[in-house]
Scaffold this motif. Structure first.
Motif, PDB file in Angstrom:
ATOM      1  N   SER B 315      -9.525  -1.502  -5.949  1.00 38.96           N
ATOM      2  CA  SER B 315      -8.978  -0.855  -4.751  1.00 38.96           C
ATOM      3  C   SER B 315      -9.862  -1.153  -3.550  1.00 38.96           C
ATOM      4  N   LEU B 351      -3.265   1.199  -4.765  1.00 36.86           N
ATOM      5  CA  LEU B 351      -3.314   1.947  -3.504  1.00 36.86           C
ATOM      6  C   LEU B 351      -1.937   2.079  -2.854  1.00 36.86           C
ATOM      7  N   TYR B 356      -0.653   5.756  -5.716  1.00 38.24           N
ATOM      8  CA  TYR B 356      -1.987   6.194  -5.308  1.00 38.24           C
ATOM      9  C   TYR B 356      -2.494   7.345  -6.169  1.00 38.24           C
ATOM     10  N   TYR B 360      -5.561   5.662  -8.166  1.00 40.67           N
ATOM     11  CA  TYR B 360      -6.811   5.819  -7.409  1.00 40.67           C
ATOM     12  C   TYR B 360      -7.329   7.254  -7.464  1.00 40.67           C
TER      13      TYR B 360
END
Lengths: 94, 481
Positions: B315, B351, B356, B360
């Motif tokens: 990321s 991302l 997301y 992440y």
């Protein structure tokens, strides 16, 4: 599982041009890696705060605005391959 | 030679800095073709710097003052090619930055220069530091001086080789998930990954900004302490650099009596090579004999660290490598190698909207758990000890078709980066085949002094660093290549 179309879409977002065999290869690699990452779902993290930075005493800082320690335009351009009127010359991008 | 030996020769006039520099340049000339450690050799610059240093020593009225102002005076060294060096090509081991000449020095480069060193050149590494073996370099892999059929370990591959084969006294490196400790343990040298924020990241080509740690590889632990004293400390150009005072690491560098050493049981599990395990067990015996207390501890989230790492790193990589658009500097994005492309794409995916939270954010939360494991362990013990690498140096190309297999080699190194802790890899012996093995000492945040003490005491007792690679190198064509 991540599809070839997904990989194509991501590669375009990331400005990477892939040929057909690269698409196949990266689809296989990405699927394997993402599948491996799935194991994180075994852990219940509802109550856990995220960490973006491991050192807790590091905070965003402000400092006096001054220009004395900045590179001059001349220094910045010194090693550029091609320059003109204070600009770096590149291939057309638009 | 180590730093102390070199400086003794300079002070006693047994050798000049030019003579010493020439000796290292000679080693580079005779070995680099086989080992591929250097991407750029700056012989002329090095010799003119050495000449200036000789004059400085000749003209000095008080050498003690001179050497205390310039603690690394006269020491020939080299930088990983990820470090920006003013007016010297800096490639990051990649095709995309071939031909890029930075207009400024990284803070670490400037500090090392100001401390009086002679720079010999720029060292090979995995492109953008993406790799565990050094084989992702666009300049070809740096080879292991203990066996040319094996890579040196990465990503600071050339740094390990240069120090090991005496092509430099010390070399800089970066460690985002093991990139200093891996080549150090594969090439029988000492590798320091400092606490996150201890050394400025300014001017060093970024991989994953929340994990990148700037360190170095040396022959001995004392040298490592000497170099950190120079590079560490606050830098206004890096907002994450720490203002915590840099101690004098050499002041109390010996003795482990009463030191509480924890051995994470997860670091000694099934996946660890038996020869590596037995080297660690031998090290523990040495520590026990020297008066340290050994205890078993648990870091239960270790097995999730790689999954966390390979979400967070790509990321941050996808964002950091977005700047290479072929416009301001560097070549077009087509020149990215496969590993950079893979990481950019995983990061872009992780991302992107809708993913997301699943990737992440999830990884950032498990990162918190990995850190809590360490913090809990440090409530009871002073330092942790385990293998640096789970395996011996692999054969060239062994894992090339399966990137995940290479990623898994980071299992014992990357958790340390997720937690921002310091770690020191120290030579701990050899396998039956004569391949180096390293142990890793891990400390609490900013506890580099404890690592140096434990590392130095062990090193003085065992002296594995004295077993240098033999010439002709193993696997070398006797008729010359």
């Amino acid at each position: 599982m991540i599809s070839k179309d997904d990989v194509l879409k991501i590669s375009r977002l990331a400005r990477l041009e892939l040929n057909e065999s690269e698409l196949d290869k990266f689809q296989r690699h990405l699927a394997g890696i993402l599948q491996y990452v799935e194991q994180l779902n075994e852990i219940d993290t509802d109550e856990i705060p995220p960490t973006s930075h491991a050192i807790s005493d590091l905070k965003s800082r402000y400092q006096e605005g001054s220009t004395d320690s900045t590179l001059s335009q001349k220094e910045v351009l010194e090693n550029a391959k091609e320059k003109s009127d204070g600009y770096i010359v590149t291939k057309g991008v638009l | 030679m180590d730093i102390e030996e070199i400086q003794k020769k300079l002070v006693s006039k047994e050798a000049s800095c030019v003579e010493i520099t020439k000796e290292y340049l000679k080693n580079i000339t005779s070995l680099n073709e086989k080992l591929n450690a250097f991407i750029t050799v700056t012989s002329e610059k090095a010799l003119s710097e050495a000449e200036k240093i000789d004059n400085e020593i000749d003209e000095s009225e008080d050498l003690d003052v001179l050497f205390s102002l310039k603690p690394l005076l006269g020491v020939p060294m080299a930088h990983k090619d990820l470090f920006s060096t003013k007016d010297i090509e800096t490639t990051a081991g990649s095709n995309i930055l071939r031909g890029y000449i930075p207009p400024y020095d990284a803070t670490a480069v400037k500090r090392i220069k100001d401390a009086g060193t002679v720079m010999l050149g720029k060292l090979n590494c995995d492109a953008f530091a993406h790799g565990t073996t050094g084989e992702n370099s666009d300049f070809g892999p740096a080879l292991n001086p203990y066996d040319l059929s094996r890579p040196a370990g990465g990503s600071s591959s050339g740094s390990g080789v240069a120090v090991s084969a005496e092509m430099a006294v010390f070399a800089t490196g970066t460690d985002t998930g093991g990139s200093i400790r891996t080549p150090a343990s594969f090439t029988n040298v000492c590798g320091l990954k400092p606490t996150y924020g201890r050394v400025s990241r300014y001017g060093i080509i970024a991989m994953a900004s929340s994990l990148d740690s700037i360190g170095h590889l040396t022959r001995t632990v004392k040298d490592s302490a000497r170099v950190l004293k120079v590079t560490a400390g606050y830098d206004p150009f890096d907002s994450t650099s720490s203002k915590i005072k840099v101690p004098d690491y050499l002041e109390s560098i010996i003795g482990v009596k009463g030191l509480k050493i924890g051995v994470p049981e997860e670091y000694m599990g099934d996946g660890i090579d038996p020869e590596v395990k037995s080297a660690v067990k031998n090290a523990l015996k040495v520590y026990e004999k020297l008066g340290a207390e050994i205890a078993s501890v648990s870091l239960p989230h270790t097995k999730y660290a790689i999954a966390v790492y390979y979400v967070i790193v790509p990321s941050e990589v996808s964002s950091n490598l977005a700047r290479y658009d072929g416009i301001r500097f560097g070549n077009s994005r087509e020149s990215f190698g496969d590993e950079a492309k893979r990481r950019i794409m995983i990061g872009t995916y992780a991302l992107s909207a809708g993913y997301y939270d699943a990737y992440y954010l999830k990884a950032q939360k498990v990162r918190t758990l990995v850190i809590q494991d360490f913090k809990k362990a440090f409530e009871k013990i002073d330092i942790l000890l385990g293998p640096a690498m789970p395996v011996l140096p692999p054969k060239l190309g062994e894992n090339s078709d399966d990137p995940l297999k290479n990623y898994l080699l980071d299992v014992l190194t990357c958790p340390v980066n997720l937690a921002g802790l310091p770690a020191l890899s120290v030579p701990a012996g050899f396998s039956k085949e004569g391949l180096p093995i390293g142990i890793q000492l891990i400390g609490d945040h900013f506890a580099e002094d404890a690592l140096f003490r434990a590392g130095y005491t062990y090193e003085q007792e065992t002296r594995y660093y004295e077993q240098k690679p033999q010439l002709p190198l193993k696997g070398e064509d006797p008729d010359g290549i």
